[in-house]
Motif scaffolding. Structure first.
Motif, PDB file in Angstrom:
ATOM      1  N   LEU A 121       1.591 -27.123 -11.044  1.00  0.00           N
ATOM      2  CA  LEU A 121       1.170 -27.093  -9.643  1.00  0.00           C
ATOM      3  C   LEU A 121       0.644 -25.712  -9.251  1.00  0.00           C
ATOM      4  O   LEU A 121       0.826 -24.734  -9.974  1.00  0.00           O
ATOM      5  N   LYS A 122       0.015 -25.645  -8.067  1.00  0.00           N
ATOM      6  CA  LYS A 122      -0.606 -24.408  -7.594  1.00  0.00           C
ATOM      7  C   LYS A 122       0.330 -23.676  -6.633  1.00  0.00           C
ATOM      8  O   LYS A 122       0.853 -24.270  -5.691  1.00  0.00           O
ATOM      9  N   THR A 123       0.481 -22.380  -6.870  1.00  0.00           N
ATOM     10  CA  THR A 123       1.436 -21.593  -6.099  1.00  0.00           C
ATOM     11  C   THR A 123       0.844 -20.253  -5.671  1.00  0.00           C
ATOM     12  O   THR A 123      -0.157 -19.793  -6.219  1.00  0.00           O
ATOM     13  N   ALA A 124       1.514 -19.631  -4.695  1.00  0.00           N
ATOM     14  CA  ALA A 124       1.131 -18.293  -4.246  1.00  0.00           C
ATOM     15  C   ALA A 124       2.377 -17.549  -3.784  1.00  0.00           C
ATOM     16  O   ALA A 124       3.329 -18.160  -3.283  1.00  0.00           O
ATOM     17  N   PHE A 125       2.341 -16.232  -3.935  1.00  0.00           N
ATOM     18  CA  PHE A 125       3.479 -15.386  -3.568  1.00  0.00           C
ATOM     19  C   PHE A 125       3.085 -14.433  -2.450  1.00  0.00           C
ATOM     20  O   PHE A 125       1.987 -13.860  -2.460  1.00  0.00           O
ATOM     21  N   ILE A 126       4.005 -14.251  -1.500  1.00  0.00           N
ATOM     22  CA  ILE A 126       3.830 -13.280  -0.418  1.00  0.00           C
ATOM     23  C   ILE A 126       4.974 -12.281  -0.495  1.00  0.00           C
ATOM     24  O   ILE A 126       6.147 -12.669  -0.494  1.00  0.00           O
ATOM     25  N   GLY A 127       4.640 -11.000  -0.577  1.00  0.00           N
ATOM     26  CA  GLY A 127       5.685  -9.991  -0.655  1.00  0.00           C
ATOM     27  C   GLY A 127       5.094  -8.605  -0.786  1.00  0.00           C
ATOM     28  O   GLY A 127       3.897  -8.396  -0.568  1.00  0.00           O
ATOM     29  N   LYS A 128       5.956  -7.647  -1.162  1.00  0.00           N
ATOM     30  CA  LYS A 128       5.508  -6.258  -1.265  1.00  0.00           C
ATOM     31  C   LYS A 128       6.141  -5.580  -2.473  1.00  0.00           C
ATOM     32  O   LYS A 128       7.323  -5.772  -2.765  1.00  0.00           O
ATOM     33  N   ILE A 129       5.320  -4.791  -3.163  1.00  0.00           N
ATOM     34  CA  ILE A 129       5.755  -3.969  -4.289  1.00  0.00           C
ATOM     35  C   ILE A 129       5.313  -2.534  -4.040  1.00  0.00           C
ATOM     36  O   ILE A 129       4.481  -2.266  -3.170  1.00  0.00           O
ATOM     37  N   LYS A 153      16.980   1.074  -1.459  1.00  0.00           N
ATOM     38  CA  LYS A 153      17.414   1.832  -0.280  1.00  0.00           C
ATOM     39  C   LYS A 153      16.307   2.734   0.271  1.00  0.00           C
ATOM     40  O   LYS A 153      16.453   3.971   0.276  1.00  0.00           O
ATOM     41  N   PRO A 154      15.205   2.183   0.798  1.00  0.00           N
ATOM     42  CA  PRO A 154      14.889   0.753   0.795  1.00  0.00           C
ATOM     43  C   PRO A 154      14.070   0.385  -0.430  1.00  0.00           C
ATOM     44  O   PRO A 154      13.502   1.253  -1.094  1.00  0.00           O
ATOM     45  N   GLY A 155      13.972  -0.882  -0.692  1.00  0.00           N
ATOM     46  CA  GLY A 155      13.065  -1.382  -1.711  1.00  0.00           C
ATOM     47  C   GLY A 155      11.804  -1.894  -1.041  1.00  0.00           C
ATOM     48  O   GLY A 155      11.804  -2.222   0.153  1.00  0.00           O
ATOM     49  N   ALA A 156      10.737  -1.962  -1.792  1.00  0.00           N
ATOM     50  CA  ALA A 156       9.453  -2.385  -1.221  1.00  0.00           C
ATOM     51  C   ALA A 156       9.542  -3.754  -0.555  1.00  0.00           C
ATOM     52  O   ALA A 156       8.888  -4.000   0.466  1.00  0.00           O
ATOM     53  N   ASP A 157      10.363  -4.644  -1.108  1.00  0.00           N
ATOM     54  CA  ASP A 157      10.402  -6.012  -0.573  1.00  0.00           C
ATOM     55  C   ASP A 157      10.882  -6.064   0.872  1.00  0.00           C
ATOM     56  O   ASP A 157      10.515  -6.971   1.617  1.00  0.00           O
ATOM     57  N   THR A 158      11.691  -5.083   1.292  1.00  0.00           N
ATOM     58  CA  THR A 158      12.223  -5.095   2.660  1.00  0.00           C
ATOM     59  C   THR A 158      11.238  -4.535   3.679  1.00  0.00           C
ATOM     60  O   THR A 158      11.490  -4.606   4.883  1.00  0.00           O
ATOM     61  N   ARG A 159      10.127  -3.991   3.209  1.00  0.00           N
ATOM     62  CA  ARG A 159       9.188  -3.300   4.108  1.00  0.00           C
ATOM     63  C   ARG A 159       7.985  -4.151   4.490  1.00  0.00           C
ATOM     64  O   ARG A 159       7.050  -3.665   5.127  1.00  0.00           O
ATOM     65  N   LEU A 160       8.007  -5.412   4.136  1.00  0.00           N
ATOM     66  CA  LEU A 160       6.902  -6.308   4.492  1.00  0.00           C
ATOM     67  C   LEU A 160       6.933  -6.609   5.988  1.00  0.00           C
ATOM     68  O   LEU A 160       7.970  -7.007   6.529  1.00  0.00           O
ATOM     69  N   SER A 161       5.793  -6.438   6.648  1.00  0.00           N
ATOM     70  CA  SER A 161       5.707  -6.730   8.082  1.00  0.00           C
ATOM     71  C   SER A 161       4.812  -7.943   8.312  1.00  0.00           C
ATOM     72  O   SER A 161       3.993  -8.302   7.462  1.00  0.00           O
ATOM     73  N   ILE A 162       4.957  -8.553   9.462  1.00  0.00           N
ATOM     74  CA  ILE A 162       4.198  -9.766   9.758  1.00  0.00           C
ATOM     75  C   ILE A 162       2.700  -9.490   9.775  1.00  0.00           C
ATOM     76  O   ILE A 162       1.894 -10.351   9.401  1.00  0.00           O
ATOM     77  N   ASP A 163       2.291  -8.294  10.167  1.00  0.00           N
ATOM     78  CA  ASP A 163       0.869  -7.959  10.214  1.00  0.00           C
ATOM     79  C   ASP A 163       0.234  -7.934   8.823  1.00  0.00           C
ATOM     80  O   ASP A 163      -0.988  -8.027   8.691  1.00  0.00           O
ATOM     81  N   GLU A 164       1.070  -7.801   7.793  1.00  0.00           N
ATOM     82  CA  GLU A 164       0.560  -7.726   6.425  1.00  0.00           C
ATOM     83  C   GLU A 164       0.472  -9.093   5.745  1.00  0.00           C
ATOM     84  O   GLU A 164      -0.030  -9.199   4.627  1.00  0.00           O
ATOM     85  N   ILE A 165       0.959 -10.120   6.410  1.00  0.00           N
ATOM     86  CA  ILE A 165       0.994 -11.452   5.797  1.00  0.00           C
ATOM     87  C   ILE A 165      -0.326 -12.178   6.014  1.00  0.00           C
ATOM     88  O   ILE A 165      -0.852 -12.232   7.127  1.00  0.00           O
TER      89      ILE A 165
END
Length: 319
Positions: free
Chosen positions: A49-57, A108-120
């Protein structure tokens, strides 16, 4: 017609998994790509199936590696943000003699916690059949607000909301805060997975069947309680079914629940099942498929790299 089958938002990280000792007797760690949402998407993708990921590194060697891994699965990474101001999240894994794992996080922090709604990328949210989240993106801001907002947008666009709390105690300020956030997110879910160790965190009940029934009564259309090597319990308004697991030579349980859930979602979508009218037979079928995927995943080290192909899963289903 939606172009994507499953989109997930959340953590993408490195699992440093024990890999023996050096010649000097020092512990060696293997760089394994992981993170529950990414593990789950890999299982969906490898089922065709077709997938996509949303997050931050982070803009670092680990972030670059993780992006290349997702691209190779393949998982669409157009929603994966690279941020030079934070470091990619890392997890160091310790394994017991039975393959059970404990985690120590560098976050502390990791990139994944810094995702904001404006970046989605909102287009991704409106173009998927299923939108999946966990609870690790709820531990900190701004990812907490971004996750809730993304769920609302996806739901408004007609997506099925999938949720796996995937509780990790060290990442929360307190158990009470974890319970508050995890229970709040569960109210948005159409379909959700919890482990038998999470039942009392998400419901007033410890016993899996009572917990599953409680969540269905509160509006969840399908609830699965994973039971480790015993398999899974599936609950809906149609009733409940217990689905035994497959025998495995367990090496590492990292990604077991994630791969199970990805397999279950893939089977559900591939068979064009109606969530509002799912039958007990269909519930058994999708959980058995998920069990087959998970039983193969635990026979290797790591998360993403251990998730089987569709052919391997179909072969295991013959047992």
């Amino acid at each position: 017609m939606k172009k994507l089958d499953v989109v997930a938002l959340g953590e993408l990280l490195i699992d440093f998994t024990p890999a023996g000792l050096s010649s000097a007797g020092m512990r060696l760690f293997e760089q394994n790509p992981g993170g529950a949402p990414a593990n789950m998407l890999t299982a969906v993708s490898r089922s065709g199936l077709k997938t996509a990921f949303i997050g931050k590194i982070g803009a670092d060697m680990h972030g670059d590696f993780l992006r290349s891994v997702l691209d190779s699965v393949p998982i669409d990474t157009s929603g994966l943000i690279t941020d030079p101001s934070v470091f990619t999240t890392l997890a160091f894994v310790s394994l017991s003699i039975t393959g059970e794992r404990n985690f120590s996080f560098a976050r502390k922090p990791g990139a994944d916690t810094r995702l904001s709604i404006d970046e989605i990328n909102k287009d991704i949210l409106s173009d998927t059949k299923v939108f999946h989240v966990g609870s690790l993106s709820l531990t900190d801001e701004p990812s907490r607000s971004a996750t809730f907002e993304a769920v609302k947008l996806a739901k408004e666009a007609g997506a099925i909301i999938s949720y796996d709390p995937n509780y990790r105690e060290p990442l929360w300020d307190s158990v009470d805060k974890a319970m508050e956030m995890m229970r709040l997110m569960s109210e948005f879910a159409d379909i959700m997975k919890i482990s038998d160790e999470e039942t009392s965190l998400l419901t007033p009940y410890k016993e899996p069947l009572e917990a599953g029934k409680y969540l269905v009564e509160r509006g969840r259309k399908l609830v699965v309680v994973t039971l480790g090597e015993k398999g899974a319990l599936v609950v809906s308004k149609a009733g409940y079914v217990e689905v035994p697991g497959f025998k495995s030579n367990v090496v590492d349980t990292t990604g077991a629940g994630d791969s199970f859930w990805g397999g279950l979602l893939a089977r559900f979508l591939s068979e064009n099942m109606d969530l509002d009218n799912i039958t007990s037979k269909q519930m058994y079928d999708i959980a058995r498929f998920g069990n087959a995927v998970a039983s193969l995943c635990v026979e290797k080290r790591g998360g993403i790299v251990s998730i089987p192909s569709l052919d391997e899963t179909l072969e295991r289903l013959k047992q």
